[in-house]
Enzyme design. Structure first.
Site, short mmCIF file in Angstrom:
data_model
loop_
_atom_site.label_atom_id
_atom_site.label_comp_id
_atom_site.label_asym_id
_atom_site.label_seq_id
_atom_site.Cartn_x
_atom_site.Cartn_y
_atom_site.Cartn_z
N ASP A 26 0.82 -1.21 0.00
CA ASP A 26 0.00 0.00 0.00
C ASP A 26 0.85 1.26 0.00
O ASP A 26 0.68 2.15 -0.85
CB ASP A 26 -0.92 0.02 1.22
CG ASP A 26 -2.06 -0.98 1.12
OD1 ASP A 26 -2.29 -1.50 0.01
OD2 ASP A 26 -2.71 -1.25 2.14
N ARG A 49 -0.50 3.62 17.62
CA ARG A 49 -0.85 4.68 16.65
C ARG A 49 -0.57 6.10 17.15
O ARG A 49 -0.06 6.93 16.39
CB ARG A 49 -2.31 4.55 16.21
CG ARG A 49 -2.63 3.29 15.40
CD ARG A 49 -1.52 2.88 14.48
NE ARG A 49 -1.86 1.79 13.58
CZ ARG A 49 -1.01 0.92 13.12
NH1 ARG A 49 0.26 0.97 13.53
NH2 ARG A 49 -1.37 -0.01 12.28
N ASP A 65 -7.70 2.59 12.27
CA ASP A 65 -6.43 3.31 12.26
C ASP A 65 -6.53 4.71 11.66
O ASP A 65 -5.82 5.62 12.09
CB ASP A 65 -5.36 2.51 11.51
CG ASP A 65 -4.80 1.37 12.36
OD1 ASP A 65 -5.00 1.41 13.59
OD2 ASP A 65 -4.18 0.45 11.81
N SER A 74 -3.60 -10.18 6.61
CA SER A 74 -3.26 -8.78 6.86
C SER A 74 -2.78 -8.70 8.30
O SER A 74 -3.51 -9.07 9.23
CB SER A 74 -4.49 -7.89 6.67
OG SER A 74 -4.20 -6.56 7.06
#
Length: 410
Positions: free
Chosen positions: A14, A94, A123, A178
């Site tokens: 990505d 995060r 996220d 993932s």
């Protein structure tokens, strides 16, 4: 001079595709920033990959100790567990990643920050709330939500896009889970997990350890020490928090500890299913709780449980840099003053079994707790206590009896 954008870069497909996309559609100079929270060998080869994809610069920022001490430990001390199972591995990372992205953006004079989080996940919220709190003037670019210019819908589309831009990189693992990995945990989503009716293929999935069935048949004793709620040693060896977690990851993985299969409620409203491996974190949380049982009074433990639940929600929703989170952390920190001592337990096939706890601040009083009568406790005092403690129940029952009698006499 071209404007600069700082890209939260992992080196995966990505964010690799995002680099030429940002240059093509916005004309930015792309500054990649990979924040090392303990991903391990996932960082190998990032420099070459970023440059080959067209990045002007790559920062690799090691924040493992900051992550462990300033983000993980407040959650451990709070007992923050989302929906009774999830130990917040991704959620805790995060805000510290976003903080570092903002620092690099300021250093580089960038006007925007870009992330590769999808429009369905948590996220995007966590990154963007943190950036808004720390740098409200910076623009945020989220390609997956910009469907008018981000036309790629699959991994195959991204691979083709990279090829068209002369980026020939080894992204052929289109049939893998993932995953998100850091010092604290690794998460798995996708493949058979997308149907809650399916049993996870643990033999194919697990990275940090084994299932309880494959763990050793022999239990292993572990001793830990804490000072003011912070772990300081494992099996007699002094070490910093990050190394404690690394050591516990090895021990927990070996004994099948901390494998969680959960269907959780995302912030955006949907349910999602994932498997989390948190071997060391599960042990650390349990050991800390084991010590708190000995040193915290009842009322504080009750209040702290409520604060832990609220903390888990706040962190899961990306509200780390908020007054509420600051207030909860301040309360929790105040409860840790006397959480000092030693805990012993044994690991056996997915279980953490208590084997003794000691603390100089223990509230456990043997003469009070034993069945023999001691000087501090007079059994007769219990009668008056129960009379007062049960008074509301007795009054209510009497009133109900009176009302029923009056009704029968009508």
């Amino acid at each position: 001079m071209k404007e600069k954008v700082v890209l939260a870069y992992s080196g995966g497909l990505d964010t690799t595709a995002i680099i030429p996309w940002l240059k093509e559609h916005f004309g930015y100079d792309v500054i990649c920033c990979c924040v090392d929270c303990g991903q391990g060998n996932e960082l190998d080869g990032l420099e070459e990959r970023a440059k080959a994809s067209g990045a002007a610069k790559l920062y690799i920022e090691d924040i493992v100790d900051e992550f462990a001490e300033d983000y993980i430990m407040p959650c451990v001390q709070a007992g923050a567990v989302y929906e009774n199972k999830y130990l917040l591995g991704t959620s805790m990372a995060r805000p510290v990643i976003a903080k570092k992205l903002v620092e690099i953006a300021r250093k580089e004079g960038a006007s925007a920050i870009c992330h590769g989080a999808t429009g369905k996940g948590n996220d995007q919220i966590r990154f963007e709330l943190a950036i808004k709190a720390l740098a409200p003037d910076l623009k945020i670019i989220a390609p997956w939500r910009m469907t008018d210019v981000w036309t790629m819908q699959s991994r195959d589309d991204e691979i083709e896009y990279c090829k068209k831009h002369g980026i020939d990189l080894p992204f052929d693992h289109s049939h893998s889970y993932s995953r998100d990995r850091n010092l604290w945990h690794i998460s798995h989503e996708g493949l058979e997990l997308e149907d809650p009716a399916n049993e996870p293929n643990y033999d194919h999935m697990l990275v940090l350890g084994v299932t309880p069935e494959k763990a050793p048949d022999q239990a292993e004793y572990v001793t830990m020490t804490f000072e003011k709620g912070v772990p300081t040693s494992v099996n007699g060896k002094k070490m910093k928090v990050a190394d404690v977690i690394r050591e516990l990851n090895k021990l927990g993985g070996k004994h099948g500890i901390g494998i969680v299969d959960i269907v959780e409620n995302r912030v955006v409203g949907m349910k999602s299913r994932g498997v989390y491996e948190t071997p060391g974190g599960t042990i650390l949380m349990e050991a800390h709780k084991q010590l708190e049982e000995l040193v915290l009074d009842r009322a504080t433990m009750e209040a702290k449980k409520d604060m832990g639940n609220k903390m888990s929600q706040v962190v899961y929703e990306g509200k780390w840099f908020t007054p509420l989170c600051d207030a909860i952390r301040a309360f929790v920190a105040s409860t840790q003053e006397y959480v000092t001592g030693e805990v012993k337990f044994k690991l056996y096939k997915g279980n953490i079994i208590k084997a003794g706890t000691t603390s100089p601040y223990s509230l456990y009083n043997e003469s009070l707790a034993s069945f023999t009568t001691g000087d501090m406790y007079d059994h007769h005092d219990a009668s008056g206590f129960i009379t007062l403690f049960g008074l509301p129940l007795k009054v209510r029952a009497m009133k109900l009896m009176e009302a029923k009698k009056n009704e029968n006499e009508k």
